[in-house]
Design an enzyme around this catalytic site. Structure first.
Site, mmCIF file in Angstrom:
data_model
loop_
_atom_site.group_PDB
_atom_site.id
_atom_site.type_symbol
_atom_site.label_atom_id
_atom_site.label_comp_id
_atom_site.label_asym_id
_atom_site.label_seq_id
_atom_site.Cartn_x
_atom_site.Cartn_y
_atom_site.Cartn_z
ATOM 1 N N SER A 53 -1.391 2.748 -8.072
ATOM 2 C CA SER A 53 -0.305 3.504 -7.450
ATOM 3 C C SER A 53 0.431 2.678 -6.397
ATOM 4 C CB SER A 53 -0.900 4.744 -6.770
ATOM 5 O OG SER A 53 -1.913 4.324 -5.850
ATOM 6 N N TYR B 153 2.218 -17.211 -4.355
ATOM 7 C CA TYR B 153 3.158 -18.215 -3.888
ATOM 8 C C TYR B 153 3.057 -19.491 -4.711
ATOM 9 C CZ TYR B 153 6.311 -19.905 -0.351
ATOM 10 O OH TYR B 153 7.415 -20.352 0.288
ATOM 11 N N HIS C 53 -0.787 -19.686 1.823
ATOM 12 C CA HIS C 53 0.324 -20.259 1.044
ATOM 13 C C HIS C 53 0.752 -21.632 1.559
ATOM 14 C CE1 HIS C 53 0.455 -16.272 -0.482
ATOM 15 N NE2 HIS C 53 1.143 -15.746 0.498
HETATM 16 N N1 LIG Z 1 2.363 -5.960 -1.879
HETATM 17 C C1 LIG Z 1 2.447 -7.266 -2.035
HETATM 18 O O1 LIG Z 1 3.498 -7.807 -2.332
HETATM 19 C C2 LIG Z 1 1.211 -8.136 -1.852
HETATM 20 C C3 LIG Z 1 1.362 -9.525 -1.843
HETATM 21 C C4 LIG Z 1 0.215 -10.342 -1.744
HETATM 22 C C5 LIG Z 1 -1.032 -9.756 -1.659
HETATM 23 N N2 LIG Z 1 -1.158 -8.407 -1.648
HETATM 24 C C6 LIG Z 1 -2.512 -7.850 -1.599
HETATM 25 O O2 LIG Z 1 -2.687 -7.037 -2.747
HETATM 26 C C7 LIG Z 1 -3.507 -5.926 -2.458
HETATM 27 C C8 LIG Z 1 -2.760 -4.629 -2.721
HETATM 28 O O3 LIG Z 1 -1.580 -4.595 -1.939
HETATM 29 P P1 LIG Z 1 -0.526 -3.412 -1.932
HETATM 30 O O4 LIG Z 1 0.615 -3.862 -1.134
HETATM 31 O O5 LIG Z 1 -0.292 -2.909 -3.301
HETATM 32 O O6 LIG Z 1 -1.341 -2.300 -1.110
HETATM 33 P P2 LIG Z 1 -1.095 -0.739 -0.977
HETATM 34 O O7 LIG Z 1 0.121 -0.312 -1.728
HETATM 35 O O8 LIG Z 1 -1.186 -0.400 0.461
HETATM 36 O O9 LIG Z 1 -2.421 -0.170 -1.644
HETATM 37 C C9 LIG Z 1 -2.640 -0.081 -3.049
HETATM 38 C C10 LIG Z 1 -3.282 1.272 -3.333
HETATM 39 O O10 LIG Z 1 -4.574 1.323 -2.733
HETATM 40 C C11 LIG Z 1 -4.845 2.646 -2.278
HETATM 41 N N3 LIG Z 1 -5.104 2.624 -0.830
HETATM 42 C C12 LIG Z 1 -4.228 2.359 0.165
HETATM 43 N N4 LIG Z 1 -4.821 2.426 1.363
HETATM 44 C C13 LIG Z 1 -6.101 2.743 1.123
HETATM 45 C C14 LIG Z 1 -7.230 2.957 1.964
HETATM 46 N N5 LIG Z 1 -7.144 2.852 3.292
HETATM 47 N N6 LIG Z 1 -8.402 3.278 1.380
HETATM 48 C C15 LIG Z 1 -8.498 3.365 0.042
HETATM 49 N N7 LIG Z 1 -7.444 3.171 -0.790
HETATM 50 C C16 LIG Z 1 -6.295 2.864 -0.257
HETATM 51 C C17 LIG Z 1 -3.616 3.467 -2.603
HETATM 52 O O11 LIG Z 1 -3.835 4.078 -3.851
HETATM 53 P P3 LIG Z 1 -4.515 5.506 -4.014
HETATM 54 O O12 LIG Z 1 -4.394 6.231 -2.729
HETATM 55 O O13 LIG Z 1 -3.717 6.124 -5.127
HETATM 56 O O14 LIG Z 1 -5.896 5.206 -4.415
HETATM 57 C C18 LIG Z 1 -2.532 2.440 -2.774
HETATM 58 O O15 LIG Z 1 -1.521 2.867 -3.652
HETATM 59 C C19 LIG Z 1 -3.930 -6.107 -1.008
HETATM 60 O O16 LIG Z 1 -5.122 -6.841 -0.988
HETATM 61 C C20 LIG Z 1 -2.791 -6.920 -0.441
HETATM 62 O O17 LIG Z 1 -3.200 -7.620 0.701
HETATM 63 C C21 LIG Z 1 -0.062 -7.582 -1.737
#
Ligand SMILES: NC(=O)c1ccc[n+]([C@@H]2O[C@H](COP(=O)([O-])OP(=O)(O)OC[C@H]3O[C@@H](n4cnc5c(N)ncnc54)[C@H](OP(=O)(O)O)[C@@H]3O)[C@@H](O)[C@H]2O)c1
Ligand SMILES: *[C@@H]1O[C@H](CO)[C@@H](O)[C@H](O)[C@H]1NC(C)=O
Ligand SMILES: *[C@@H]1O[C@H](CO)[C@@H](O)[C@H](O)[C@H]1NC(C)=O
Length: 343
Positions: free
Chosen positions: A35, A198, A259
């Site tokens: 999500s 990256y 990166h």
């Molecule tokens: N976004 C980027 O561009 C990016 C880039 C590089 C690395 N990352 C890494 O990729 C991973 C995911 O990033 P993201 O930006 O997609 O994160 P996010 O949108 O905040 O979280 C992904 C999903 O995890 C669940 N979640 C969020 N907070 C939570 C909590 N406190 N406890 C349990 N579940 C939780 C939620 O889904 P549900 O509530 O539906 O379970 C949410 O939709 C992280 O490790 C981030 O550091 C992200």
């Protein structure tokens, strides 16, 4: 029943019981945190491009998993703005989403992972290779990996399980070691893939080609001809609601330590024995070992403020940033590589 067909039926029965698989009959890619932001912006678009360009084995299926109450249609509309699908590709896009399913579940309850495993076995096959993509906040990695290992891995010879984790791999040495130790107690190193988006950027990939495919560069690429190399990373937008994550990490942990240090290594390293991952890794490590520890005198940090002319808020104006935060959003550091080439 002939011996051959009996043999065939027994093989199918054994496979259905999950006892033995002679080879994978399907591949399943499971995205945890389906999500989320990363899933819609990077993972689903990439899976779609791989599917569109026929780069995946034909019997590949995708499962989104998270706590939210979603459907595949929700996943599709979330990702749609990032898929860059042409009108002429709409049939193929439908095909892609037909290969997708969604399972709602927690990141910590064994019964949810047992249900996920049943979903895979019932709908696809017990004999499927499994790729688990952890796109959840890092706080969930350990619990997801533990449950996966206990309830969702393919256990027969001839099948593989792979685990992809996104940075950050911890926020300091201690937490990074805890995570590394934990993952390596569950999965072997060759099953674990750590992703740094990256490094996939074309310009970054070109650095290696440019350096090592052009003989004109090798005699010039050293201290006698290069006074210094400046690696710059600029972003022209603020935290925009991502302050909760960012404030705990800051710009040094968010981009510099991963990166930018990787890019420094690619620029400074010697020619690897081969372009295999381990050989490149070995050369990068040698560069890091030649670097002087960073001194505070060689670092400047800062934080961006509001730009009233363009109506852009400052870092502290973002409601997701704690009041009075001193987390750096800007950092510059001078680093020294003390080896024969660069000293
Ligand atoms: N976004 C980027 O561009 C990016 C880039 C590089 C690395 N990352 C890494 O990729 C991973 C995911 O990033 P993201 O930006 O997609 O994160 P996010 O949108 O905040 O979280 C992904 C999903 O995890 C669940 N979640 C969020 N907070 C939570 C909590 N406190 N406890 C349990 N579940 C939780 C939620 O889904 P549900 O509530 O539906 O379970 C949410 O939709 C992280 O490790 C981030 O550091 C992200
Ligand atoms: C999930 O959402 C649907 C509507 O989209 C609703 O009918 C259903 O009751 C919801 N399920 C849960 C467990 O909240
Ligand atoms: C997959 O299998 C589960 C049972 O584990 C079932 O409830 C579900 O409807 C199936 N989904 C599809 C898309 O076949």
């Amino acid at each position: 029943m002939s011996d051959a067909s009996l043999e065939q039926s027994l093989k199918l029965l054994r496979e259905e019981a999950g006892m033995v698989c002679h080879s994978a009959s399907s591949h399943v890619i499971i995205v945890f945190g389906a999500s989320g932001d990363l899933a819609k912006k990077k993972i689903y678009p990439t899976l779609w491009w791989l599917f569109r360009d026929k780069l995946l084995p034909s019997n590949t299926h995708f499962i989104g998993y998270s706590r939210s109450n979603l459907t595949v249609d929700n996943l599709r509309s979330n990702a749609m703005p990032y898929l860059n699908a042409k009108d002429s590709e709409s049939t193929q896009l439908d095909e892609f989403f037909k290969r997708n399913s969604y399972v709602q579940g927690s990141y910590d309850k064994p019964e949810d992972f047992i249900r996920l495993n049943k979903f895979i076995v019932d709908n696809f096959s017990a004999c499927s290779n499994r790729l688990f993509y952890l796109a959840t906040p890092p706080s969930q990695f350990i619990s997801v990996a533990t449950n996966l290992k206990a309830h969702c891995t393919a256990e027969s010879d001839g099948l593989w399980n792979r685990l992809i984790v996104e940075k950050p791999f911890g926020k300091d040495l201690d937490s990074s070691e805890v995570l590394a130790k934990h993952l390596s107690s569950l999965f072997s190193e060759d099953q674990i893939y750590r992703i740094d988006h990256y490094l996939g950027k074309e310009m970054v990939q070109n650095v290696v080609v440019l350096r090592f495919a052009n003989r004109v560069f090798s005699p010039l690429w050293n201290r006698d001809n290069i006074a210094n190399v400046v690696v710059t990373f600029k972003e022209n937008f603020g935290t925009e609601g991502r302050g909760g994550y960012f404030d705990e990490f800051g710009i040094i942990r968010d981009v510099m330590q991963n990166h930018l240090l990787q890019i420094l290594c690619l620029i400074a390293m010697e020619r690897p024995i081969s372009m295999e991952a381990n050989d490149i890794r070995d050369e990068k490590v040698k560069v890091l070992r030649c670097m002087r520890p960073l001194s505070l005198d060689d670092v400047v940090v800062g934080q961006y403020v509001a730009d009233p002319e363009n109506g852009k808020p400052g870092y502290l104006d973002d409601p997701t940033v704690p009041a009075g935060s001193i987390t750096p959003t800007y950092a510059v550091a001078a680093l020294y590589v003390d080896n024969e080439r660069w000293q």
